[in-house]
Motif scaffolding. Structure first.
Motif, PDB file in Angstrom:
ATOM      1  N   ASN A 147      -0.174  -2.521  13.531  1.00  0.00           N
ATOM      2  CA  ASN A 147       0.835  -3.543  13.348  1.00  0.00           C
ATOM      3  C   ASN A 147       2.204  -2.932  13.175  1.00  0.00           C
ATOM      4  OD1 ASN A 147       1.602  -3.631  10.241  1.00  0.00           O
ATOM      5  ND2 ASN A 147      -0.572  -3.152  10.439  1.00  0.00           N
ATOM      6  N   LYS A 148       3.179  -3.753  13.377  1.00  0.00           N
ATOM      7  CA  LYS A 148       4.544  -3.253  13.437  1.00  0.00           C
ATOM      8  C   LYS A 148       5.508  -4.407  13.213  1.00  0.00           C
ATOM      9  CE  LYS A 148       7.587  -0.940  16.633  1.00  0.00           C
ATOM     10  NZ  LYS A 148       7.808  -0.573  18.027  1.00  0.00           N
ATOM     11  N   VAL A 149       6.623  -4.064  12.595  1.00  0.00           N
ATOM     12  CA  VAL A 149       7.640  -5.095  12.401  1.00  0.00           C
ATOM     13  C   VAL A 149       8.709  -4.952  13.476  1.00  0.00           C
ATOM     14  CG1 VAL A 149       9.445  -5.961  10.878  1.00  0.00           C
ATOM     15  CG2 VAL A 149       7.281  -5.211   9.917  1.00  0.00           C
ATOM     16  N   ILE A 150       9.060  -6.029  14.116  1.00  0.00           N
ATOM     17  CA  ILE A 150      10.174  -5.981  15.067  1.00  0.00           C
ATOM     18  C   ILE A 150      11.164  -7.085  14.699  1.00  0.00           C
ATOM     19  CG2 ILE A 150       8.806  -5.051  16.968  1.00  0.00           C
ATOM     20  CD1 ILE A 150       8.721  -7.849  18.136  1.00  0.00           C
ATOM     21  N   SER A 151      12.355  -6.901  15.142  1.00  0.00           N
ATOM     22  CA  SER A 151      13.284  -7.999  14.909  1.00  0.00           C
ATOM     23  C   SER A 151      13.657  -8.639  16.248  1.00  0.00           C
ATOM     24  CB  SER A 151      14.531  -7.511  14.173  1.00  0.00           C
ATOM     25  OG  SER A 151      14.884  -6.231  14.620  1.00  0.00           O
TER      26      SER A 151
ATOM     27  N   ARG B  45      12.604 -11.734  11.851  1.00  0.00           N
ATOM     28  CA  ARG B  45      11.704 -10.595  11.693  1.00  0.00           C
ATOM     29  C   ARG B  45      10.269 -11.002  11.988  1.00  0.00           C
ATOM     30  NH1 ARG B  45      11.092  -9.325   6.980  1.00  0.00           N
ATOM     31  NH2 ARG B  45      10.296  -7.239   7.249  1.00  0.00           N
TER      32      ARG B  45
ATOM     33  N   GLY C 192      13.268  -2.753   9.253  1.00  0.00           N
ATOM     34  CA  GLY C 192      12.392  -2.715  10.407  1.00  0.00           C
ATOM     35  C   GLY C 192      11.138  -1.900  10.208  1.00  0.00           C
ATOM     36  N   MET C 193      10.867  -1.538   8.970  1.00  0.00           N
ATOM     37  CA  MET C 193       9.630  -0.794   8.726  1.00  0.00           C
ATOM     38  C   MET C 193       8.549  -1.755   8.311  1.00  0.00           C
ATOM     39  SD  MET C 193      10.605   2.536   6.584  1.00  0.00           S
ATOM     40  CE  MET C 193      10.717   4.148   7.328  1.00  0.00           C
ATOM     41  N   LYS C 194       7.335  -1.396   8.666  1.00  0.00           N
ATOM     42  CA  LYS C 194       6.258  -2.232   8.156  1.00  0.00           C
ATOM     43  C   LYS C 194       5.831  -1.715   6.799  1.00  0.00           C
ATOM     44  CE  LYS C 194       2.682   0.357  10.545  1.00  0.00           C
ATOM     45  NZ  LYS C 194       1.588   0.335  11.491  1.00  0.00           N
TER      46      LYS C 194
ATOM     47  N   GLY D 246       3.905  -9.364   4.691  1.00  0.00           N
ATOM     48  CA  GLY D 246       3.702  -8.630   5.926  1.00  0.00           C
ATOM     49  C   GLY D 246       2.670  -7.533   5.824  1.00  0.00           C
TER      50      GLY D 246
ATOM     51  N   GLU E  62       3.261  -0.471   5.255  1.00  0.00           N
ATOM     52  CA  GLU E  62       2.650   0.846   5.048  1.00  0.00           C
ATOM     53  C   GLU E  62       3.694   1.944   5.117  1.00  0.00           C
ATOM     54  OE1 GLU E  62       1.287  -1.541   6.746  1.00  0.00           O
ATOM     55  OE2 GLU E  62      -0.893  -1.331   6.984  1.00  0.00           O
TER      56      GLU E  62
ATOM     57  N   LEU F 210       6.164  -9.826  12.686  1.00  0.00           N
ATOM     58  CA  LEU F 210       5.103  -8.839  12.589  1.00  0.00           C
ATOM     59  C   LEU F 210       4.235  -8.957  13.829  1.00  0.00           C
ATOM     60  CD1 LEU F 210       3.687  -6.820  10.548  1.00  0.00           C
ATOM     61  CD2 LEU F 210       2.151  -8.725  10.053  1.00  0.00           C
TER      62      LEU F 210
ATOM     63  N   LEU G 160       7.749 -13.427   9.918  1.00  0.00           N
ATOM     64  CA  LEU G 160       7.871 -13.032   8.509  1.00  0.00           C
ATOM     65  C   LEU G 160       9.068 -13.694   7.860  1.00  0.00           C
ATOM     66  CD1 LEU G 160       7.057  -9.228   8.367  1.00  0.00           C
ATOM     67  CD2 LEU G 160       5.665 -11.151   7.632  1.00  0.00           C
TER      68      LEU G 160
END
Lengths: 342, 342
Positions: A162-166, A148, B102-104, B158, B106, A150, A144
């Motif tokens: 789905n999820k965001v991670i760093s 960062r 760090g949130m997606k 994202g 949604e 996805l 992203l």
DNA sequence: ATTAGCACTCGAGCTGGTTGAGTGCTAACA
DNA sequence: TGTTAGCACTCAACCAGCTCGAGTGCTAAT
């Protein structure tokens, strides 16, 4: 629960049924007239007094009839209730109201909820398969912005999370592809829980890892899967509940809506029902739904993805009607999931 | 709207303010006492009669005070309302209640809704960016079963969407990868709408296409994107609305809940506000929310992904309080989206 | 064991009276 | 001429008292 003689049972049953139909306290006279056991109101009254003694009935005030207590409903459901099976015609009808072809998981679940509440005239619940117990199919990474990522993972049943991670270091898309290829090869066919186990174990050997790619892959996917993914719950038809006379006062309405809004209570309940097989009935304050009951059933497919669905209605709902609907719907959904995963 | 002289304006303003504070009809006596224009109740009454004549006020019955009509609120908002800006302290406070790292997508939206309703004490709405106007980033295909494919596409911000499509022929995962690589290269940086355009045009040249891969890629992605993706709407805090005195009767509660349940009305409204800039206020039956108002604002990022958020409250809500909150939140969200996409 | 009879209870619904907030109108006033 | 005091009027809200009727519990007769 102490045994009841046959007459008491019959009378209790009659009271519960009448109350289900009318939502109003039922009196001795009504019972002795409407149901054809040849008993005078006085005799019925005697029995009713006994039943009240035992905590199965209560009266809102002196000169009103009796209504079943929670315990009364419990007894009725455990001992007296006869669930009729759906006729083939009804089954066919039900089957044909479900049209899922080409729908993605989320839409299917929402549609199931809608139909469930439509048929029962109460609120429909569907809890989407707990991701943790589903089978891993594929993982993808999308970069992203700097650091960062996805992560998108797909289960056998086509459920997408789905999820965001760093990431500590910036990784370019090409490398991400390599990583996902590697992971897809390695983790294919395992449940998410098994994946977690495996990752944990391999992470412990991390020291010995010289393979940079593998190292990165592990740490990334570990971050992606580390916290519990919460269950998704679809609630439909809350407003139908408000039509019920027991929720006609503003106060009760408010309480009800708050309960449905928080969702947590409902999720907990459906979670509890997860462990059991077949249809389950939760009554009133046994759950945190004052004056309500939940009829629930699980669904699953061969591979074991498990979810639950159900109907929340007033305690006084028509169980013999709703239970078979919930039951059959759960079976239907299971079959659909199987087809999806084939 | 005919002009009002200053005294009438002052009195109207006083009435609206008092009514906002108390939710009860306000009488001439109260006005002349509480607000310090040196006028007797009788004079106030004369003005009130005029205002009623003009349709800005009405009285529920003869011996009650007056309440503002919809038109009255409209006038108040258009001409009398002064929006105070948030103090730096408040801004800071607001900013710090939002923690999105760090949130997606949604989750961010849901959180925004929660905070919005928490601050305003009314219902919070957030409509997720319309996918069609967002910028394409990546597409992936997952083979689910024979002929059934899961398509996942990700926007610059994202946002993840997925969909099941059926392909005429079975395609194996390796080929799918090639296809998605091809598409990712071709479509990168376009908005979904542009992507659609492009695909359409290329499809028309299909006849001349000898490249099997490309042909397949086109038809697959076309199928994936062909129908409109519906907007997603997050609603929070409905139950807070039920606390308001104007929704205290069972009937009104039911209507309110039904409105919130259908979501369609709300989506339409927010859609309407999409075109405009800044904060917008919709009042009462202008929208299909009897007795309610909607305060909304758009958010966007540099690349143009557009969504809307807002607060639904009783018509009598404290606009001077809520408007700046909505406004600032929209700006905040826009900024967050920018950061995400950087 | 059942039941008829009866006194009793209590909520629902109706009535009438009172209260108080608020109005509209009119006549006096500045 | 605009403002105001005064006054009669209106009407919802509240309360007390009333009747009605459904339903009960108890007792005595069957």
């Amino acid at each position: 629960m102490a045994e009841l003689n046959e007459r008491s049972q019959k009378i209790l049953e009659a009271i519960v049924k009448d109350y289900i139909a009318s939502a109003e306290p039922v009196g001795s006279r009504a019972i002795s007239r409407r149901h054809h056991f040849n008993l005078s109101p006085a005799s019925v009254r005697n029995v009713m007094a006994d039943l009240e003694e035992m905590g199965l009935l209560c009266s809102p005030h002196t000169s009103a009839g009796r209504i079943p207590t929670e315990k009364g409903f419990q007894y009725y459901i455990d001992s007296l209730l006869q669930i009729r099976d759906l006729s083939d015609k009804e089954k066919k009808q039900l089957r044909s109201s479900y049209r899922f072809s080409g729908m993605k998981m989320e839409d299917i679940m929402q549609e199931v909820g809608r139909i469930l509440s439509g048929l029962s005239k109460y609120a429909g619940l569907v809890m989407v398969p707990k991701f943790a117990t589903t089978v891993f199919r594929q993982i993808e990474f999308v970069r992203l912005s700097h650091g960062r990522l996805l992560v998108i993972y797909v289960s056998e049943t086509g459920l997408v999370q789905n999820k965001v991670i760093s990431a500590t270091a910036d990784i370019d898309q090409r490398e991400l592809e390599k990583i996902s290829n590697y992971l897809n090869r390695e983790l294919n066919g395992l449940t998410i829980n098994q994946v977690r186990e495996k990752l944990k174990k391999e992470m412990q050997d991390e020291m010995t890892l010289y393979d940079q790619l593998r190292k990165r892959a592990l740490s990334l996917s570990f971050a992606a899967l580390q916290d519990e993914i919460e269950d998704q719950l679809y609630v439909t038809g809350t407003s139908l509940m408000l039509e019920q006379p027991e929720f006609s006062s503003p106060d009760q309405m408010r309480r009800l809506i708050q309960t449905f809004e928080s969702k947590k209570i409902l999720i907990d309940l459906l979670d509890r029902s997860q462990s059991a097989q077949g249809v389950q009935i939760f009554i009133g304050s046994e759950v945190d739904l004052k004056g309500c009951s939940l009829i629930s059933a699980n669904f699953s497919n061969r591979k074991g993805a498990i979810g639950a669905l159900g109907v929340v209605g007033p305690m006084r709902m028509d169980y013999s009607q709703v239970v078979p609907i919930v039951d059959f719907t759960a079976q239907l959904v299971s079959r659909v999931l199987d087809r999806e995963a084939e």
